[in-house]
Write an enzyme that holds these catalytic residues in place. Structure first.
Site, PDB file in Angstrom:
ATOM      1  N   TYR A   1       0.822  -1.210   0.000  1.00  0.00           N
ATOM      2  CA  TYR A   1       0.000   0.000   0.000  1.00  0.00           C
ATOM      3  C   TYR A   1       0.859   1.264   0.000  1.00  0.00           C
ATOM      4  CZ  TYR A   1      -4.757  -1.757   0.673  1.00  0.00           C
ATOM      5  OH  TYR A   1      -5.995  -2.317   0.503  1.00  0.00           O
TER       6      TYR A   1
ATOM      7  N   ASP B   1      -3.276 -18.139   0.207  1.00  0.00           N
ATOM      8  CA  ASP B   1      -4.253 -18.834  -0.654  1.00  0.00           C
ATOM      9  C   ASP B   1      -4.990 -19.905   0.150  1.00  0.00           C
ATOM     10  OD1 ASP B   1      -1.808 -20.137  -0.486  1.00  0.00           O
ATOM     11  OD2 ASP B   1      -1.786 -20.821  -2.567  1.00  0.00           O
TER      12      ASP B   1
ATOM     13  N   LYS C   1       2.773 -15.242   2.383  1.00  0.00           N
ATOM     14  CA  LYS C   1       3.014 -15.987   1.147  1.00  0.00           C
ATOM     15  C   LYS C   1       4.514 -16.277   1.085  1.00  0.00           C
ATOM     16  CE  LYS C   1       1.602 -17.726  -2.810  1.00  0.00           C
ATOM     17  NZ  LYS C   1       0.711 -18.907  -2.891  1.00  0.00           N
TER      18      LYS C   1
ATOM     19  N   ASP D   1      -6.578  -6.806   3.779  1.00  0.00           N
ATOM     20  CA  ASP D   1      -7.677  -6.124   3.087  1.00  0.00           C
ATOM     21  C   ASP D   1      -8.591  -7.155   2.442  1.00  0.00           C
ATOM     22  OD1 ASP D   1      -9.131  -3.962   1.885  1.00  0.00           O
ATOM     23  OD2 ASP D   1      -8.100  -4.419  -0.004  1.00  0.00           O
TER      24      ASP D   1
ATOM     25  N   ASP E   1     -12.577  -8.748   3.915  1.00  0.00           N
ATOM     26  CA  ASP E   1     -13.817  -8.688   3.126  1.00  0.00           C
ATOM     27  C   ASP E   1     -14.396 -10.092   2.982  1.00  0.00           C
ATOM     28  OD1 ASP E   1     -13.737  -5.906   2.642  1.00  0.00           O
ATOM     29  OD2 ASP E   1     -14.408  -6.192   0.570  1.00  0.00           O
TER      30      ASP E   1
HETATM   31  C1  IPM Z   1     -10.426  -0.908   3.783  1.00  0.00           C
HETATM   32  C2  IPM Z   1     -10.668  -0.259   2.449  1.00  0.00           C
HETATM   33  C3  IPM Z   1      -9.481   0.644   2.143  1.00  0.00           C
HETATM   34  C4  IPM Z   1      -8.245  -0.236   2.066  1.00  0.00           C
HETATM   35  C5  IPM Z   1      -9.643   1.506   0.869  1.00  0.00           C
HETATM   36  C6  IPM Z   1     -10.886   2.373   0.947  1.00  0.00           C
HETATM   37  C7  IPM Z   1      -8.427   2.322   0.594  1.00  0.00           C
HETATM   38  O1  IPM Z   1     -10.877  -1.222   1.467  1.00  0.00           O
HETATM   39  O2  IPM Z   1     -10.318  -0.179   4.781  1.00  0.00           O
HETATM   40  O3  IPM Z   1     -10.340  -2.134   3.827  1.00  0.00           O
HETATM   41  O4  IPM Z   1      -7.977  -0.844   1.027  1.00  0.00           O
HETATM   42  O5  IPM Z   1      -7.546  -0.327   3.072  1.00  0.00           O
HETATM   43 MG    MG Z   2     -10.932  -3.205   2.187  1.00  0.00          MG
END
Ligand code: IPM
Ligand code: MG
Length: 356
Positions: free
Chosen positions: A141, A221, A189, A245, A249
């Protein structure tokens, strides 16, 4: 005196954050707390107003606050125009970096009332309870160089970790594990990436300070697969910025309700608290957003910044009772939810407030 900066941001950010503020005002009144709120801009709204996704005024308000309650940033306009150089997300990334918020804590807990909301089988998810520790200010990042070369035909990002960055996030994760099931899975990884080999080596080193904690390692993975196959095997998951990240999700779907998940970003001083969900522009301004992730983020703020766990629990209990009474926002309603129990943002907030 409690000093809180509020960054409502874009999309549904302002709606859900306003609900949390109402909650906090009520709790403050009950406890005779004095609170000051500083509402500041970030993201698309800040670009519109000042040209800068993180205006200096916002940054300085955050620096002097005890804690930041944040909504979301993002706007479809930028997704349709990838060539734009100034983007809402830059505000959040820079804020994380400037405030040294290197530890992103994302608890994944299934509310028993909602265990049917997951796309996974109930017997797989019921009782799952995981906390992710995602490194937040390093890795790909932020690594340099990040650029186009070769007349724009080649693009470069840099995945980089320094030992101290791994050490400090690992310590936070081990400290948390000591308060939980004393189990950590570190995800990397290391079969391919050098930065992951440093990651693993460093985590093993820190583990020696916590002999009671059982540490395992998993390739990312495989971790992506195991989270779906058997989420209950995990207690604390420790991982880097990009993997965290993606995996968080994915893990949100264990609960099936992204609208219920809070997070905390911590460093050595101020903490930032935000829902995991994004700005959801498709439902913004329609009284459809689920404010509970923001409210649960506020509960984390009370726990972590002020050690006011009783107040944090008041919020969690009020939410649980509201769910127990059958009330849902549209995103967590299922086919058995009575039509009249599906409430808008403002109406469910009223229900939750009445249970505080
Ligand atoms: C998160 C979001 C952020 C990230 C974006 C909005 C930059 O997806 O907080 O997970 O990738 O960290
Ligand atoms: Mg995110």
């Amino acid at each position: 005196m409690k000093k809180i900066a509020i960054i409502a941001g874009d999309g549904i950010g302002p709606e859900v954050t306003a609900c949390s503020r109402l909650l906090l005002e009520k709790i403050a009144q009950q406890n005779n707390w004095e609170i000051t709120f500083e509402e500041v801009l970030m993201g698309h709204v800040a670009i519109e107003a000042t040209g800068n996704p993180l205006p200096e005024e916002t940054l300085s308000a955050c620096r002097v606050a005890d804690a930041i309650l944040f909504g979301a940033v993002g706007h479809p306009y930028y997704d349709e125009n990838p060539q734009l150089k100034v983007r809402p997300e830059q505000g959040l990334l820079r804020l994380r970096k400037e405030l040294g918020l290197y530890a992103n804590v994302r608890p994944i807990q299934v509310f028993p009332e909602l265990s049917a909301a997951s796309p996974l089988k109930t017997e797989i998810v019921a009782g799952a309870d995981i906390v992710f520790f995602r490194e937040l200010t390093g890795g790909i990042y932020f690594g340099q160089p990040r650029e186009r070369q070769n007349n724009g035909d080649t693009a470069l990002d840099t995945m980089i970790y320094h030992r101290y960055e791994v050490e400090r996030i690992a310590r936070k994760a081990f400290e948390a594990a000591m308060q939980r099931q004393k189990k950590i899975c570190s995800v990397d990884k290391a079969n391919v990436l050098e930065s992951s080999r440093l990651w693993r080596e460093t985590v093993n080193q820190i583990a020696k300070e916590y002999p009671e904690v059982a540490l395992s390692h998993m390739f990312v993975d495989n971790a992506a697969m195991q989270l779906i196959k058997d989420p209950k095997q995990f207690d604390v998951v420790l991982t880097g910025n990009l993997f965290g990240d993606i995996l968080t999700d994915e893990a949100s779907q264990i609960t099936g309700s992204l609208g219920m998940l809070p997070s905390a970003s911590l460093g050595d001083s101020v903490g930032l608290y935000e829902p995991i969900h994004g700005s959801a522009p498709d439902i913004a301004g329609k009284n459809l957003a689920n404010p509970m992730a923001s409210m649960l983020s506020l509960a984390l703020l009370l726990d972590m910044t002020y050690a006011e766990t009783k107040a944090g629990n008041q919020i969690r209990t009020a939410i649980q009772k509201t769910l127990g009474a059958g009330y849902r926002t549209a995103d967590i309603a299922d086919k058995d939810t009575a039509q009249e129990k599906i409430l808008g943002t403002a109406e469910i907030t009223k229900q939750i407030l009445s249970r505080i």
